[in-house]
Write a protein that holds these residues in place. Structure first.
Motif, PDB file in Angstrom:
ATOM      1  N   THR A  26       0.831  -1.209   0.000  1.00 10.12           N
ATOM      2  CA  THR A  26       0.000   0.000   0.000  1.00 10.12           C
ATOM      3  C   THR A  26       0.864   1.258   0.000  1.00 10.12           C
ATOM      4  OG1 THR A  26      -0.169  -0.050   2.431  1.00 10.12           O
ATOM      5  CG2 THR A  26      -1.914  -1.144   1.171  1.00 10.12           C
ATOM      6  N   LEU A  27       1.997   1.213   0.688  1.00  5.77           N
ATOM      7  CA  LEU A  27       2.900   2.364   0.691  1.00  5.77           C
ATOM      8  C   LEU A  27       3.501   2.589  -0.692  1.00  5.77           C
ATOM      9  CD1 LEU A  27       4.325   4.585   2.278  1.00  5.77           C
ATOM     10  CD2 LEU A  27       6.114   2.922   2.865  1.00  5.77           C
ATOM     11  N   SER A  28       3.860   1.496  -1.376  1.00  3.03           N
ATOM     12  CA  SER A  28       4.386   1.616  -2.739  1.00  3.03           C
ATOM     13  C   SER A  28       3.351   2.245  -3.662  1.00  3.03           C
ATOM     14  CB  SER A  28       4.791   0.236  -3.266  1.00  3.03           C
ATOM     15  OG  SER A  28       5.831  -0.317  -2.494  1.00  3.03           O
ATOM     16  N   LEU A  29       2.097   1.808  -3.524  1.00  2.00           N
ATOM     17  CA  LEU A  29       1.026   2.371  -4.347  1.00  2.00           C
ATOM     18  C   LEU A  29       0.828   3.850  -4.048  1.00  2.00           C
ATOM     19  CD1 LEU A  29      -1.583  -0.537  -4.120  1.00  2.00           C
ATOM     20  CD2 LEU A  29      -0.192   0.084  -6.102  1.00  2.00           C
ATOM     21  N   LYS A  30       0.878   4.206  -2.763  1.00  2.00           N
ATOM     22  CA  LYS A  30       0.695   5.605  -2.368  1.00  2.00           C
ATOM     23  C   LYS A  30       1.822   6.473  -2.906  1.00  2.00           C
ATOM     24  CE  LYS A  30      -1.282   8.991  -0.119  1.00  2.00           C
ATOM     25  NZ  LYS A  30      -2.595   9.535  -0.557  1.00  2.00           N
ATOM     26  N   LEU A  31       3.048   6.002  -2.783  1.00  2.00           N
ATOM     27  CA  LEU A  31       4.194   6.766  -3.273  1.00  2.00           C
ATOM     28  C   LEU A  31       4.213   6.857  -4.795  1.00  2.00           C
ATOM     29  CD1 LEU A  31       7.019   5.452  -0.896  1.00  2.00           C
ATOM     30  CD2 LEU A  31       5.792   7.623  -0.762  1.00  2.00           C
ATOM     31  N   SER A  32       3.542   5.907  -5.442  1.00  2.00           N
ATOM     32  CA  SER A  32       3.484   5.906  -6.905  1.00  2.00           C
ATOM     33  C   SER A  32       2.346   6.762  -7.452  1.00  2.00           C
ATOM     34  CB  SER A  32       3.345   4.469  -7.421  1.00  2.00           C
ATOM     35  OG  SER A  32       4.454   3.689  -7.033  1.00  2.00           O
ATOM     36  N   GLY A  33       1.594   7.409  -6.558  1.00  2.00           N
ATOM     37  CA  GLY A  33       0.548   8.327  -7.007  1.00  2.00           C
ATOM     38  C   GLY A  33      -0.863   7.856  -6.785  1.00  2.00           C
ATOM     39  N   SER A  34      -1.062   6.784  -6.020  1.00  2.00           N
ATOM     40  CA  SER A  34      -2.415   6.305  -5.748  1.00  2.00           C
ATOM     41  C   SER A  34      -3.204   7.361  -4.974  1.00  2.00           C
ATOM     42  CB  SER A  34      -2.364   5.002  -4.957  1.00  2.00           C
ATOM     43  OG  SER A  34      -3.649   4.615  -4.534  1.00  2.00           O
TER      44      SER A  34
END
Length: 243
Positions: A26-34
């Protein structure tokens, strides 16, 4: 520790790590612009913290149990305040947000000392080396977080490179330890952990230094590897001890 308590810890170990992996995703998705909120991003981490409190409570040592619960609660409070601050849903200062984190750093040092008092004779050579790396990491994070808070609160203007000096020091400690231990026998996973942490910090520096790292989620790759190494190594050892 009794076999029953060891079994409980083994059973808790798996869902705790699954929650941590879910948080990394979820952190990767958030940092990727989610567009997901920081609250939703933090949910797996909060679940892991709840399980971690249960994990600590089954430990026999009362002193270790008290300091362990307090350290988890302080970390949980920090992550909750951080989510509120990042979502701009509360009038929180960065100093107020970071205070539980600094308390957490102080408490985990106490927890590690208690662990060494009760189980020092059973520590392998690699674990003793990891203790040195752990203490240096706590000190480096404390100084770095203070410098970062000064900048985020608008109290000072400090370049990213200057803020990163404490973590540069820790990277040097990690690499020096790895090179000094590489040729020795019984090189185990605890040394590889130091290398993975150093790799993450190097990627973090490039990301923070004018976005020299194009994709934010790339810097989490060493963390994914680190999590897998820790999970399979320690879970296997715990299951072997019990069965």
């Amino acid at each position: 520790m009794s076999k029953r308590l060891r079994l409980v810890q083994c059973l808790l170990w798996f869902p705790m790590h699954m929650c941590l992996i879910a948080f990394l995703v979820t952190l990767s998705l958030k940092l990727s612009g989610s567009t997901m909120s920081w609250y939703r991003t933090m949910v797996p981490l909060w679940l892991m913290e709840a399980l971690l409190i249960w994990f600590v409570l089954v430990i026999k040592s009362v002193t270790y149990k008290i300091w362990g619960v307090l350290s988890v609660l302080s970390f949980a409070l920090w992550t909750a305040l951080l989510a509120v601050r990042l979502e701009d849903t509360g009038d929180l200062s960065w100093w107020g947000v970071m205070t539980p984190f600094w308390i957490f750093l102080a408490l985990i040092n106490v927890v590690r000392r208690e662990k060494r008092k009760t189980d020092y004779d059973n520590y392998s050579k690699g674990k003793k080396v990891f203790e040195v790396g752990f203490s240096n990491l706590v000190a480096s994070l404390a100084v770095f977080s203070v410098l970062q808070t000064l900048v985020m609160s608008g109290a000072a203007q400090i370049s990213w490179t200057l803020r990163f000096i404490p973590l540069f020091y820790y990277i040097f400690v990690c690499l020096f330890t790895l090179f000094s231990m590489w040729q020795q026998e019984n090189f185990d996973y605890t040394q590889s952990i130091l290398g993975l942490i150093a790799a993450f910090l190097i990627l973090l520096y490039f990301k923070g230094n004018n976005n020299m790292l194009p994709y934010s989620s790339v810097m989490l790759i060493p963390v994914y590897i680190l999590e897998i190494v820790i999970f399979f190594t320690i879970f296997t050892k715990r299951m072997t001890k019990h069965f």
